[in-house]
Write a protein that holds these residues in place. Structure first.
Motif, PDB file in Angstrom:
ATOM      1  N   LEU A   1       0.818  -1.212   0.000  1.00  0.00           N
ATOM      2  CA  LEU A   1       0.000   0.000   0.000  1.00  0.00           C
ATOM      3  C   LEU A   1       0.851   1.261   0.000  1.00  0.00           C
ATOM      4  CD1 LEU A   1      -2.256  -1.492   2.749  1.00  0.00           C
ATOM      5  CD2 LEU A   1      -3.064  -1.058   0.434  1.00  0.00           C
TER       6      LEU A   1
ATOM      7  N   ILE B   1      -1.123  -0.072  -4.920  1.00  0.00           N
ATOM      8  CA  ILE B   1      -2.557  -0.214  -4.649  1.00  0.00           C
ATOM      9  C   ILE B   1      -3.293  -0.696  -5.898  1.00  0.00           C
ATOM     10  CG2 ILE B   1      -4.674   1.066  -4.049  1.00  0.00           C
ATOM     11  CD1 ILE B   1      -2.926   2.736  -2.135  1.00  0.00           C
TER      12      ILE B   1
ATOM     13  N   VAL C   1      -3.075  -4.297  -5.808  1.00  0.00           N
ATOM     14  CA  VAL C   1      -4.047  -4.799  -4.833  1.00  0.00           C
ATOM     15  C   VAL C   1      -5.431  -4.912  -5.471  1.00  0.00           C
ATOM     16  CG1 VAL C   1      -5.264  -4.249  -2.682  1.00  0.00           C
ATOM     17  CG2 VAL C   1      -2.775  -3.961  -2.816  1.00  0.00           C
TER      18      VAL C   1
ATOM     19  N   VAL D   1      -6.264  -3.848   5.714  1.00  0.00           N
ATOM     20  CA  VAL D   1      -5.123  -3.072   5.212  1.00  0.00           C
ATOM     21  C   VAL D   1      -4.270  -2.493   6.335  1.00  0.00           C
ATOM     22  CG1 VAL D   1      -6.245  -2.480   3.039  1.00  0.00           C
ATOM     23  CG2 VAL D   1      -6.526  -0.971   5.002  1.00  0.00           C
TER      24      VAL D   1
ATOM     25  N   SER E   1      -5.714   4.249   4.775  1.00  0.00           N
ATOM     26  CA  SER E   1      -5.505   3.229   3.742  1.00  0.00           C
ATOM     27  C   SER E   1      -6.812   2.544   3.374  1.00  0.00           C
ATOM     28  CB  SER E   1      -4.509   2.163   4.233  1.00  0.00           C
ATOM     29  OG  SER E   1      -3.183   2.585   4.095  1.00  0.00           O
TER      30      SER E   1
ATOM     31  N   VAL F   1      -8.399   2.532  -0.330  1.00  0.00           N
ATOM     32  CA  VAL F   1      -8.589   1.273  -1.061  1.00  0.00           C
ATOM     33  C   VAL F   1     -10.052   1.047  -1.412  1.00  0.00           C
ATOM     34  CG1 VAL F   1      -8.433  -1.254  -0.890  1.00  0.00           C
ATOM     35  CG2 VAL F   1      -6.501   0.170  -0.175  1.00  0.00           C
TER      36      VAL F   1
ATOM     37  N   TYR G   1     -10.955   3.293  -4.217  1.00  0.00           N
ATOM     38  CA  TYR G   1     -10.327   2.852  -5.467  1.00  0.00           C
ATOM     39  C   TYR G   1     -11.079   1.651  -6.056  1.00  0.00           C
ATOM     40  CZ  TYR G   1      -6.991   1.049  -8.826  1.00  0.00           C
ATOM     41  OH  TYR G   1      -6.407   0.591  -9.984  1.00  0.00           O
TER      42      TYR G   1
END
Length: 454
Positions: free
Chosen positions: A11, A17, A20, A35, A122, A126, A129
């Motif tokens: 991360l 990311i 990920v 995370v 984080s 995430v 995203y």
């Protein structure tokens, strides 16, 4: 359902990311994502958690912290903008940091609030995203997830009643992204686990939702049989048992926090250690029991920074309560011990050096002299421990002889040996200066099939 935990290296940047995101997209069973805070982007970089701790300490000392804060915000800004996410997310992170810095709370409670921001941010990044990729994903705060913990700042323990609440997360749709490292007390106070605690969160969630697999994504292809900074190109371990992994973690392996697997272990959930950068590789599986027998020794772990407290007294074994009184002295000084091999007339207590201040050292030795009246007493620093680990050790003849011979051939003096207290490990105490050559010699004996002594 699978639980996928991503460490700090996974991360550290927008590029990581994105990897990920691809991993989560590739398997619809990955419904729970845990995370860490952003880790190092390179060797010169600093982990986000370290920056946040420095920020908190600078604030506590009433020193200017604007430059540190700017470094943190720029780091998050780059990740958020490179992922093409809404700028509002950065503003929220900035506001959260400032709000927690200004709170009127004890230093310990405030520290937990500030250092948890790395993982919390984080998780929000995430989840946003994943949504931008067209996935149904949600940020879930640990309080909402049901992670109830003890009120021990920096060292929280999960409360048993948490697991029933966590189990209800199975009923929710979409991918749930949960920050690691912290939970909440029954009174609603945020408290962090010990350092590396995101692994603990992953294991807790896996146990709570009865996952079929707990995947721990890091920056190594697998667990190695020995520290690769000591031995060049060591063999990979494909399958480990929980007991073996815990012994290795305790004795210097850095893949897992040594408490991390306990919730998964109790539930019997297998763990896969995989590389975010090479997710197609098998990695290492940690299981309750191996289906096939492997070598007696699966790994060699080592660590430095130990001290030996030696106490000798004639007929000590007949003096009822001697060991208890010795350990009570250590307890009174808030010193925990690692191992305590003993004989008829003597006992050695292995302690981590960092627990001894010069003042504590003097006080402990004085109390032992006054209260236990030993014939001999010494405290030696600079000890290293080497642990050979494997569930087949106790059933295999000659393991101790091979290990002792390997150390002798490396001209390493054994100061302490402890066999029998654990069914899966054998431990040797040596001078820290001899650690590397001792480990290399042991590796050749147990893992190099073509090696023969000259």
């Amino acid at each position: 359902m699978k639980v996928a935990k991503f460490g700090g290296s996974s991360l550290a940047s927008a590029e990581q990311i994105k990897k990920v995101g691809e991993i989560i997209k590739s398997d619809p069973k990955r419904k729970f994502v845990i995370v860490s805070a952003p880790g190092k982007q390179n060797k010169e970089d600093r982990k986000m958690t370290d920056l946040l701790i420095d920020l908190a300490n600078t604030s506590f000392a009433n020193q200017p912290y604007e430059e540190l804060l700017q470094t943190i915000i720029i780091r998050f800004y780059k990740i958020i903008t490179d992922l093409g996410l809404n700028r509002q997310l950065l503003d929220d992170i900035h506001h959260s940091i400032l709000h927690n810095l200004k709170r009127e709370q004890s230093a310990a409670d405030k520290m937990d609030l500030i250092k948890s921001i790395g993982e919390d941010s984080s998780a929000k990044i995430v989840s946003d995203y994943l949504v931008s990729l067209g996935l149904e994903a949600y940020y879930v705060n640990p309080k909402e997830a049901g992670i109830l913990v003890s009120d021990e700042p920096g060292n929280a323990q999960i409360l048993p009643e948490s697991f029933e609440k966590i189990k209800t997360l199975r009923e929710r749709s979409g991918i749930l992204v949960i920050p690691g490292f912290f939970g909440y007390t029954k009174a609603g106070k945020l408290v962090t686990f010990s350092r590396g605690g995101s692994d603990i969160t992953g294991s807790i969630i896996a146990a709570g939702i009865h996952a079929e697999l707990y995947e721990n994504f890091t920056d190594v292809d697998s667990v190695y049989s020995v520290n690769p900074t000591i031995v060049e190109n060591p063999k990979e371990i494909k399958v480990l048992t929980y007991k073996e992994m815990r012994e290795l973690s305790y004795a210097g392996f850095t893949v897992f926090h040594d408490e991390a697997l306990i919730p998964a272990f109790k539930r019997g959930i297998p763990v896969a250690i995989k590389n975010t950068n090479n997710p197609h590789l098998q990695g290492t599986f940690v299981v309750s029991e191996k289906k096939e027998k492997s070598k007696a020794v699966v790994g060699i772990a080592s660590d430095t920074g130990f001290s030996t407290l030696y106490v000798g007294k004639y007929l000590m074994n007949r003096e009822i309560g001697f060991g208890r009184r010795l350990l009570q002295i250590l307890e009174d000084e808030q010193i925990s011990f690692e191992h305590a091999p003993s004989g008829i007339d003597d006992i050695s207590v292995i302690i981590r050096e960092r627990q001894f201040t010069p003042e504590k050292e003097v006080k402990v030795l004085e109390r032992i002299k006054e209260e236990l009246h030993p014939d001999s007493l010494s405290l030696q620093h600079g000890l290293a421990l080497i642990m050979i680990v494997g569930e087949g050790i106790m059933e295999t003849i000659g393991i101790a002889e091979k290990a002792a011979t390997a150390l002798a051939h490396a001209n390493v003096n054994i100061k302490m040996i402890n066999q029998g207290s654990s069914y899966v490990s054998m431990m040797f105490g040596i001078d820290a200066k001899d650690l590397n050559k001792g480990v290399n010699s042991l590796y050749k004996v147990f893992f190099d099939d073509d090696y023969e002594y000259e």
